[in-house]
Write an enzyme that holds these catalytic residues in place. Structure first.
Site, PDB file in Angstrom:
ATOM      1  CG  LEU A   1      51.429  57.230 -13.604  1.00 32.60           C
ATOM      2  CD1 LEU A   1      51.731  58.425 -12.702  1.00 32.60           C
ATOM      3  CD2 LEU A   1      51.359  57.675 -15.066  1.00 32.60           C
ATOM      4  N   GLY A   2      53.076  52.555 -14.175  1.00 29.19           N
ATOM      5  CA  GLY A   2      54.172  51.586 -14.211  1.00 29.19           C
ATOM      6  C   GLY A   2      54.754  51.487 -15.607  1.00 29.19           C
TER       7      GLY A   2
ATOM      8  CE  LYS B   1      49.133  32.423 -16.780  1.00 30.97           C
ATOM      9  NZ  LYS B   1      49.021  33.637 -17.570  1.00 30.97           N
TER      10      LYS B   1
HETATM   11  P1  NAD Z   1      53.934  47.750 -13.098  1.00 36.87           P
HETATM   12  O1  NAD Z   1      54.079  46.946 -11.866  1.00 36.87           O
HETATM   13  O2  NAD Z   1      55.151  48.271 -13.795  1.00 36.87           O
HETATM   14  O3  NAD Z   1      52.990  49.023 -12.801  1.00 36.87           O
HETATM   15  C1  NAD Z   1      51.847  48.994 -12.024  1.00 36.87           C
HETATM   16  C2  NAD Z   1      51.682  50.404 -11.428  1.00 36.87           C
HETATM   17  O4  NAD Z   1      50.425  50.474 -10.766  1.00 36.87           O
HETATM   18  C3  NAD Z   1      52.766  50.750 -10.415  1.00 36.87           C
HETATM   19  O5  NAD Z   1      53.303  52.021 -10.690  1.00 36.87           O
HETATM   20  C4  NAD Z   1      51.999  50.710  -9.081  1.00 36.87           C
HETATM   21  O6  NAD Z   1      52.546  51.609  -8.120  1.00 36.87           O
HETATM   22  C5  NAD Z   1      50.624  51.147  -9.539  1.00 36.87           C
HETATM   23  N1  NAD Z   1      49.557  50.792  -8.602  1.00 36.87           N
HETATM   24  C6  NAD Z   1      49.427  49.668  -7.862  1.00 36.87           C
HETATM   25  N2  NAD Z   1      48.339  49.737  -7.105  1.00 36.87           N
HETATM   26  C7  NAD Z   1      47.730  50.911  -7.388  1.00 36.87           C
HETATM   27  C8  NAD Z   1      46.557  51.567  -6.925  1.00 36.87           C
HETATM   28  N3  NAD Z   1      45.768  51.033  -5.990  1.00 36.87           N
HETATM   29  N4  NAD Z   1      46.251  52.785  -7.438  1.00 36.87           N
HETATM   30  C9  NAD Z   1      47.047  53.375  -8.369  1.00 36.87           C
HETATM   31  N5  NAD Z   1      48.170  52.792  -8.830  1.00 36.87           N
HETATM   32  C10 NAD Z   1      48.515  51.599  -8.343  1.00 36.87           C
HETATM   33  O7  NAD Z   1      53.038  46.884 -14.080  1.00 36.87           O
HETATM   34  P2  NAD Z   1      52.911  46.947 -15.666  1.00 36.87           P
HETATM   35  O8  NAD Z   1      53.875  46.018 -16.278  1.00 36.87           O
HETATM   36  O9  NAD Z   1      52.867  48.378 -16.107  1.00 36.87           O
HETATM   37  O10 NAD Z   1      51.463  46.272 -15.841  1.00 36.87           O
HETATM   38  C11 NAD Z   1      50.298  46.942 -15.399  1.00 36.87           C
HETATM   39  C12 NAD Z   1      49.092  46.011 -15.552  1.00 36.87           C
HETATM   40  O11 NAD Z   1      48.986  45.583 -16.902  1.00 36.87           O
HETATM   41  C13 NAD Z   1      49.155  44.718 -14.726  1.00 36.87           C
HETATM   42  O12 NAD Z   1      47.828  44.370 -14.372  1.00 36.87           O
HETATM   43  C14 NAD Z   1      49.711  43.705 -15.721  1.00 36.87           C
HETATM   44  O13 NAD Z   1      49.336  42.389 -15.380  1.00 36.87           O
HETATM   45  C15 NAD Z   1      49.031  44.156 -16.988  1.00 36.87           C
HETATM   46  N6  NAD Z   1      49.749  43.784 -18.207  1.00 36.87           N
HETATM   47  C16 NAD Z   1      51.014  44.188 -18.411  1.00 36.87           C
HETATM   48  C17 NAD Z   1      51.666  43.820 -19.586  1.00 36.87           C
HETATM   49  C18 NAD Z   1      53.090  44.267 -19.857  1.00 36.87           C
HETATM   50  O14 NAD Z   1      53.557  44.113 -20.991  1.00 36.87           O
HETATM   51  N7  NAD Z   1      53.784  44.828 -18.872  1.00 36.87           N
HETATM   52  C19 NAD Z   1      51.013  43.052 -20.560  1.00 36.87           C
HETATM   53  C20 NAD Z   1      49.678  42.668 -20.325  1.00 36.87           C
HETATM   54  C21 NAD Z   1      49.057  43.041 -19.140  1.00 36.87           C
END
Ligand code: NAD
Length: 348
Positions: free
Chosen positions: A175-176, A78
């Site tokens: 819903l990200g 990291k």
């Molecule tokens: P993102 O930022 O696109 O989406 C996160 C969503 O969660 C957003 O829509 C946000 O509004 C919502 N959110 C935040 N706080 C909230 C709450 N209190 N209640 C309900 N919704 C809430 O992120 P992402 O890329 O979709 O990743 C989501 C999670 O998965 C993160 O923890 C990230 O570290 C993990 N992750 C992502 C990936 C990837 O490929 N994107 C890979 C491994 C892990």
């Protein structure tokens, strides 16, 4: 520092400074037994160097475990790049970081993490080839969603004895990038969705496209359902939320879902099957690492399906041995790291 390294099982730490750009970075390597260490670069504000050091040390081992359980030819590492307090030239800073990474000669491959962006990786790539997550590789989120879905299918088969998600009730938090892709998959599989997010436009889209029912953020935990799927924040499984859960499975993409080690046990005591986050969300890392190595799309997708098989075996063992699945997962990761160390030792 050595004590901290020893506790975290790290092999080496590298410190980079470029006074001209304000670049101050630390790379922590946990293991290279299975191959070059891979892991993201955090670009956030730290109060001081000690805080940055503690953070990077804390995170490196998790990457080794994640890569080992995804059966990738990588170890874990990291980086933290301390965000300067003063105005700074982001491009020059990233270039300086790229030169620093290059001095490690491929022992560490950097990637996106909190605060860093794909565009930063493109800048870093001007200085070193030991960088992944560039715009050439595309967004890993759809691959993360594929891995999460295959893990959920495995849990549904083994944990609930059901052949598919048809008719299942799913409570989806967030819903990200990944959550929305999963919502589509749940809908296609015939599941009924209840969703929460902070962003009204995403909620509206899910209601319209997937006939999802919307609940307030704090209500998602107590929705009666078969599966609770956390795809937003970390540390959402804790002593406050776990007693509220009315699900049989917790499986989603969010990182660091368990607030503490005790929370895995809390879920087990409640008879809830938990899919360890660092295994189920490894599809993105698999895509990033294999793309960097030049693998074909077919090979990448094939490997990501392995997320489901790994979780299937782990859940079967956890049920048979009556042990917490996250402990079995850590043990398996340690075995894989150790096996590679031993085979290298014998070959030498
Ligand atoms: P993102 O930022 O696109 O989406 C996160 C969503 O969660 C957003 O829509 C946000 O509004 C919502 N959110 C935040 N706080 C909230 C709450 N209190 N209640 C309900 N919704 C809430 O992120 P992402 O890329 O979709 O990743 C989501 C999670 O998965 C993160 O923890 C990230 O570290 C993990 N992750 C992502 C990936 C990837 O490929 N994107 C890979 C491994 C892990």
């Amino acid at each position: 520092m050595f004590r901290q390294m020893e506790d975290a099982g790290l092999t080496d730490i590298h410190i980079g400074l470029d006074a001209a750009t304000g670049m101050r970075a630390i790379v922590a390597i946990h293991s290279t037994a299975r191959g070059p260490a891979i892991g993201g670069c955090r670009f956030i504000h730290y109060a001081n160097e000690d805080e940055a050091l503690t953070d990077v040390i804390r995170l490196a081992r998790g990457m080794s475990y994640k890569a080992a359980l995804a059966d990738l030819p990588h170890g874990g590492g990291k980086a933290v790049l301390m965000r300067p307090d003063r105005p700074f030239d982001r491009t020059a800073l990233m270039q300086a970081f790229g030169r620093f990474v290059d001095t490690l000669g491929g022992r560490y491959i950097t990637a996106v993490d909190s605060g860093s962006e794909v565009s930063d990786m493109d800048v870093i790539a001007r200085e070193t080839r030991w960088v992944s997550c560039t715009s050439a590789g595309g967004d890993p989120s759809p691959y993360t969603a594929i891995g999460v879905f295959s893990g959920i299918q495995a849990f549904v088969r083994v944990g609930l004895g059901r052949p598919s998600l048809d008719g299942m009730r799913v409570a989806l938090q967030g819903l990200g990038h990944v959550g929305m892709a999963l919502a589509q998959k749940f809908h296609d599989a015939g599941a009924h969705l209840v969703v929460s997010d902070l962003d009204q436009s995403r909620l509206d889209a899910a209601a319209q496209q997937f006939n999802a029912r919307i609940v307030a953020p704090q209500e998602i935990y107590s929705v009666p359902c078969d599966l609770f799927c956390p795809c937003g924040l970390g540390a959402i499984l804790n002593e406050k939320t776990i007693p509220q859960l009315r699900c049989k499975i917790v499986a989603g993409c969010a990182n660091n879902q368990l607030a503490s080690d005790d929370d895995g046990e809390r879920l087990r005591e409640r008879g809830i099957f938990y899919a360890p986050d660092y295994i189920i969300n490894s599809g993105g890392l698999i895509q990033v690492a294999m793309k960097h190595a030049g693998a074909s799309e077919h090979a990448i997708l094939d490997k990501i399906q392995g997320v489901g098989s790994t979780l299937e075996r782990l859940l079967e063992d956890a049920i048979r041995l009556d042990l917490p699945i996250e402990k079995l997962a850590d043990r398996l990761a340690e075995q894989r790291l150790h096996a590679r160390q031993t085979s290298r030792h014998h070959a030498a």
